[in-house]
Design a protein around this motif. Structure first.
Motif: not given
Length: 254
Positions: A3-4, A20, A22-24, A241, A248
């Motif tokens: 999920d990177k 992006y 709030n994500s890795q 998003k 995902e």
């Protein structure tokens, strides 16, 4: 595939987007590399390749505007087994280079077919129908197109894709395939919806092994034609998003 999120940042285009944050994610700073907007000579291409080889690109890769779509050509060189490219694009990106052997956002698919021994076929989804006839005859046994008109007329894309998918799949999404209500690009756009993109993506995942995904089609901050860059960036961030959620939500095996 993980999920990177990797942001390949040529021109700070993503600074106004938050899809992006709030994500890795990792930002790869390419703002100091010149001679890359739309076209790229072999020396600069090698420099970009060396950067990509050092990065973990096994997640979702965001490439910036469509002017940098040739980055897919480099990312696909990290695939070491025979594969199929499934390209969502309003254009074929199979033109001849306008300036000698310069790589461009308009010729990278053709060059990949000529040079990448692992790339066995290309499926282009959402392309404008009149552009299909311009594909050189010698590629017709390796390039298969499903036009935006076919999708809107409800011609069975499931049968078309089932017949064509027989290898691991690399998916590249240019948001110019999406209508202007849901995405804003600096190229002529198509008429697909994000929901139609999701339906086709889900089918690909259910019927094949997806090994990598990249996304381009932002409004470039370098493009003086763009008058509403801030508001367009907000729309594109929402589209990104949805694309991330789409990827995902599926169980993708690398």
């Amino acid at each position: 595939m993980n999920d990177k999120i990797t942001i390949f940042d040529f021109d700070d285009t993503y600074d106004l987007q938050d899809f992006y944050k709030n994500s890795q994610f990792e930002r790869v700073d390419l703002t100091n590399i010149h001679g890359v907007f739309g076209y790229c000579d072999d020396e600069t291409l090698k420099r970009l390749k060396n950067i990509i080889l050092k990065e973990d690109t096994s997640g979702i890769n965001f490439l910036g505007s469509g002017n940098y779509h040739y980055m897919t050509y480099l990312l696909m060189q990290k695939v070491y087994k025979p594969f199929t490219l499934v390209l969502f694009d309003h254009h074929t990106d199979m033109m001849n280079s306008l300036f000698g052997n310069l790589m461009s956002c308009g010729c990278w698919v053709k060059r990949a077919l000529d040079e990448n021994k692992m790339l066995k076929k290309v499926i282009i989804i959402g392309v404008e129908k009149k552009l299909i006839d311009n594909i050189d005859e010698k590629y017709r046994n390796r390039v298969f197109c499903y036009s935006e008109e076919d999708i809107k007329h409800n011609i069975l894309w499931t049968s078309f894709l089932k017949d064509k998918i027989d290898k691991p799949i690399y998916i590249s999404i240019d948001k110019d395939v999406i209508g202007k209500d849901e995405a804003k690009t600096n190229w002529q756009q198509g008429i697909l919806t994000l929901e139609e993109l999701r339906e086709i993506f889900d089918f690909l995942v259910d019927n094949g092994e997806v090994i990598s995904v990249d996304v381009c089609g932002e409004c470039s901050s370098r493009d003086e034609i763009v008058e509403n860059f801030y508001s367009d960036s907000i729309i594109n961030s929402e589209a990104n998003k949805e694309i991330i959620e789409m990827v995902e939500e599926e169980s993708i095996v690398n």
